[in-house]
Write a protein that holds these residues in place. Sequence first.
Motif, PDB file in Angstrom:
ATOM      1  N   PRO A 185       0.819  -1.217   0.000  1.00 28.96           N
ATOM      2  CA  PRO A 185       0.000   0.000   0.000  1.00 28.96           C
ATOM      3  C   PRO A 185       0.848   1.259   0.000  1.00 28.96           C
ATOM      4  O   PRO A 185       1.970   1.272   0.510  1.00 28.96           O
ATOM      5  CB  PRO A 185      -0.779  -0.124   1.309  1.00 28.96           C
ATOM      6  CG  PRO A 185       0.121  -0.905   2.207  1.00 28.96           C
ATOM      7  CD  PRO A 185       0.835  -1.866   1.314  1.00 28.96           C
ATOM      8  N   ARG A 186       0.322   2.310  -0.618  1.00 25.39           N
ATOM      9  CA  ARG A 186       0.982   3.625  -0.586  1.00 25.39           C
ATOM     10  C   ARG A 186      -0.070   4.705  -0.610  1.00 25.39           C
ATOM     11  O   ARG A 186      -0.488   5.173  -1.666  1.00 25.39           O
ATOM     12  CB  ARG A 186       1.910   3.778  -1.798  1.00 25.39           C
ATOM     13  CG  ARG A 186       3.186   2.984  -1.663  1.00 25.39           C
ATOM     14  CD  ARG A 186       4.319   3.657  -2.375  1.00 25.39           C
ATOM     15  NE  ARG A 186       5.565   3.444  -1.694  1.00 25.39           N
ATOM     16  CZ  ARG A 186       6.656   4.171  -1.938  1.00 25.39           C
ATOM     17  NH1 ARG A 186       6.619   5.131  -2.815  1.00 25.39           N
ATOM     18  NH2 ARG A 186       7.764   3.926  -1.291  1.00 25.39           N
ATOM     19  N   HIS A 187      -0.505   5.085   0.577  1.00 29.07           N
ATOM     20  CA  HIS A 187      -1.579   6.059   0.721  1.00 29.07           C
ATOM     21  C   HIS A 187      -0.979   7.390   1.140  1.00 29.07           C
ATOM     22  O   HIS A 187      -0.764   7.652   2.319  1.00 29.07           O
ATOM     23  CB  HIS A 187      -2.574   5.540   1.754  1.00 29.07           C
ATOM     24  CG  HIS A 187      -3.896   6.242   1.735  1.00 29.07           C
ATOM     25  ND1 HIS A 187      -4.001   7.603   1.796  1.00 29.07           N
ATOM     26  CD2 HIS A 187      -5.163   5.781   1.635  1.00 29.07           C
ATOM     27  CE1 HIS A 187      -5.277   7.941   1.757  1.00 29.07           C
ATOM     28  NE2 HIS A 187      -6.007   6.849   1.646  1.00 29.07           N
ATOM     29  N   GLY A 188      -0.728   8.249   0.136  1.00 31.68           N
ATOM     30  CA  GLY A 188      -0.014   9.497   0.362  1.00 31.68           C
ATOM     31  C   GLY A 188      -0.651  10.405   1.393  1.00 31.68           C
ATOM     32  O   GLY A 188       0.041  10.993   2.222  1.00 31.68           O
ATOM     33  N   ALA A 189      -1.967  10.518   1.350  1.00 38.99           N
ATOM     34  CA  ALA A 189      -2.657  11.418   2.275  1.00 38.99           C
ATOM     35  C   ALA A 189      -2.437  10.971   3.722  1.00 38.99           C
ATOM     36  O   ALA A 189      -2.203  11.799   4.610  1.00 38.99           O
ATOM     37  CB  ALA A 189      -4.146  11.459   1.948  1.00 38.99           C
ATOM     38  N   LEU A 190      -2.482   9.655   3.942  1.00 37.33           N
ATOM     39  CA  LEU A 190      -2.286   9.154   5.306  1.00 37.33           C
ATOM     40  C   LEU A 190      -0.859   9.374   5.773  1.00 37.33           C
ATOM     41  O   LEU A 190      -0.617   9.670   6.946  1.00 37.33           O
ATOM     42  CB  LEU A 190      -2.654   7.668   5.382  1.00 37.33           C
ATOM     43  CG  LEU A 190      -4.147   7.342   5.316  1.00 37.33           C
ATOM     44  CD1 LEU A 190      -4.369   5.867   5.574  1.00 37.33           C
ATOM     45  CD2 LEU A 190      -4.943   8.182   6.298  1.00 37.33           C
ATOM     46  N   LEU A 191       0.097   9.231   4.840  1.00 37.83           N
ATOM     47  CA  LEU A 191       1.491   9.472   5.215  1.00 37.83           C
ATOM     48  C   LEU A 191       1.673  10.913   5.686  1.00 37.83           C
ATOM     49  O   LEU A 191       2.320  11.176   6.705  1.00 37.83           O
ATOM     50  CB  LEU A 191       2.409   9.189   4.024  1.00 37.83           C
ATOM     51  CG  LEU A 191       3.903   9.366   4.293  1.00 37.83           C
ATOM     52  CD1 LEU A 191       4.403   8.361   5.313  1.00 37.83           C
ATOM     53  CD2 LEU A 191       4.711   9.268   3.006  1.00 37.83           C
ATOM     54  N   ARG A 192       1.081  11.833   4.955  1.00 37.08           N
ATOM     55  CA  ARG A 192       1.184  13.248   5.346  1.00 37.08           C
ATOM     56  C   ARG A 192       0.490  13.489   6.681  1.00 37.08           C
ATOM     57  O   ARG A 192       1.002  14.222   7.539  1.00 37.08           O
ATOM     58  CB  ARG A 192       0.587  14.130   4.253  1.00 37.08           C
ATOM     59  CG  ARG A 192       1.375  14.078   2.955  1.00 37.08           C
ATOM     60  CD  ARG A 192       0.652  14.834   1.851  1.00 37.08           C
ATOM     61  NE  ARG A 192       0.569  16.253   2.134  1.00 37.08           N
ATOM     62  CZ  ARG A 192      -0.371  17.058   1.644  1.00 37.08           C
ATOM     63  NH1 ARG A 192      -1.311  16.563   0.861  1.00 37.08           N
ATOM     64  NH2 ARG A 192      -0.369  18.331   1.934  1.00 37.08           N
ATOM     65  N   LEU A 193      -0.682  12.883   6.851  1.00 40.10           N
ATOM     66  CA  LEU A 193      -1.429  13.078   8.093  1.00 40.10           C
ATOM     67  C   LEU A 193      -0.666  12.531   9.290  1.00 40.10           C
ATOM     68  O   LEU A 193      -0.709  13.103  10.386  1.00 40.10           O
ATOM     69  CB  LEU A 193      -2.778  12.371   8.003  1.00 40.10           C
ATOM     70  CG  LEU A 193      -3.998  13.221   7.684  1.00 40.10           C
ATOM     71  CD1 LEU A 193      -5.246  12.379   7.791  1.00 40.10           C
ATOM     72  CD2 LEU A 193      -4.073  14.423   8.616  1.00 40.10           C
ATOM     73  N   TYR A 194       0.028  11.393   9.074  1.00 34.50           N
ATOM     74  CA  TYR A 194       0.757  10.766  10.172  1.00 34.50           C
ATOM     75  C   TYR A 194       1.780  11.742  10.750  1.00 34.50           C
ATOM     76  O   TYR A 194       1.998  11.792  11.952  1.00 34.50           O
ATOM     77  CB  TYR A 194       1.451   9.494   9.682  1.00 34.50           C
ATOM     78  CG  TYR A 194       2.003   8.647  10.783  1.00 34.50           C
ATOM     79  CD1 TYR A 194       1.225   7.689  11.403  1.00 34.50           C
ATOM     80  CD2 TYR A 194       3.314   8.815  11.217  1.00 34.50           C
ATOM     81  CE1 TYR A 194       1.725   6.895  12.420  1.00 34.50           C
ATOM     82  CE2 TYR A 194       3.829   8.036  12.235  1.00 34.50           C
ATOM     83  CZ  TYR A 194       3.029   7.075  12.834  1.00 34.50           C
ATOM     84  OH  TYR A 194       3.536   6.313  13.849  1.00 34.50           O
TER      85      TYR A 194
END
Lengths: 178, 178
Positions: free
Chosen positions: B92-101
């Motif tokens: 998986p590669r969920h960019g929005a979640l990475l930024r939110l983290y």
Amino acid sequence: MSTTSTDLAVLGALSVEPMSGYALREAIRDVLGHFWSESFGQIYPALASLEAEGFVERIEGSRPTASLFAITAAGLERLRELVRAPLPSRPPRHGALLRLYFGRHLGSAGCLEIVDGAHAQAIASLATYAAIRAEIEADTEHTDDAPFWLTTLDFGERTARATVEWAEATRRALGATK
Amino acid sequence: MSTTSTDLAVLGALSVEPMSGYALREAIRDVLGHFWSESFGQIYPALASLEAEGFVERIEGSRPTASLFAITAAGLERLRELVRAPLPSRPPRHGALLRLYFGRHLGSAGCLEIVDGAHAQAIASLATYAAIRAEIEADTEHTDDAPFWLTTLDFGERTARATVEWAEATRRALGATK
DNA sequence: CCGGTCATGTAATCGGTTACATGATTCG
DNA sequence: CGAATCATGTAACCGATTACATGACCGG
């Protein structure tokens, strides 16, 4: 040359605490694993280029053979810059759904296998999410990070629950039309 | 050499009706779009190799300049074989979640922007899903395919609704801790 | 001392997208 | 007739994974 996505993941992880490239990969797999991934082939070149740019530096740790990478002041600045920009999102590729879509050629039994597999996987995810949640809530050191960590975890939990419900509903629907 | 995933998508689409490579790409984008994607650079080589293997043949259509590709009996066999085997799933590669983290470095306002973006996207998805659902239910020609098509659609709807609920809950949580 | 883990890196390869080149058809 | 769309294909590139090479450290 490394991508901004990888740089963001690496700098972000190092902003929590300094660690080796090896530990970095483990942290990304274990902590960001449900929405992100990086391989060694990405991490080491990224660390090298980030070091060359002055965003990361090697500090000596307990083991002389291993490097400890720490984020610099410039690196923190760069992290704030990266986290502000939207990341390119890859087009979706959900193999199980592709197979299910053409399920007529597979038969009910095969379809149920796929659905049950997704169900089991979602259940397993929920278990690991519970463990991560407990860890975050017990952590007294990163209270300013915790709210953000919990939002990404919440997303994982909600989509996993939705998958479980979908699998159960689909099992009933597919079983009926068999 | 093309991948089995692309072959499955192409053969599956051609099992519904013969079409040109161009139409194939449009069908995949519009119909499978919420869980699959293929680009021209994949489709045409895949068609060529499938033709060489005898799984697909060119039949003449209305336009002499355009080829109509149709699945052969051997192709149907191959499709049944492909749909039986599990597909390799990408990490998986969920960019929005990475930024939110790493949202601590972004601030509440920036985080809310990400959350609202995901919310708007999920709402938009639900609208297109409703349109697709209406189309499938109105279609009297593919009644044996319809149950499978509806299960993949149901998955999209459930995860989109979960995303909407997550976004609303996150908005409240993040707004409170601002 | 030996096997497993920690650790750093590189090279080959792959799946996939994008951009480009080219031309026919249709419609206003 | 000119613009938009339909149509087929190729080449370059890119992000990412995998496998490989190498070796230190630690515990039993």
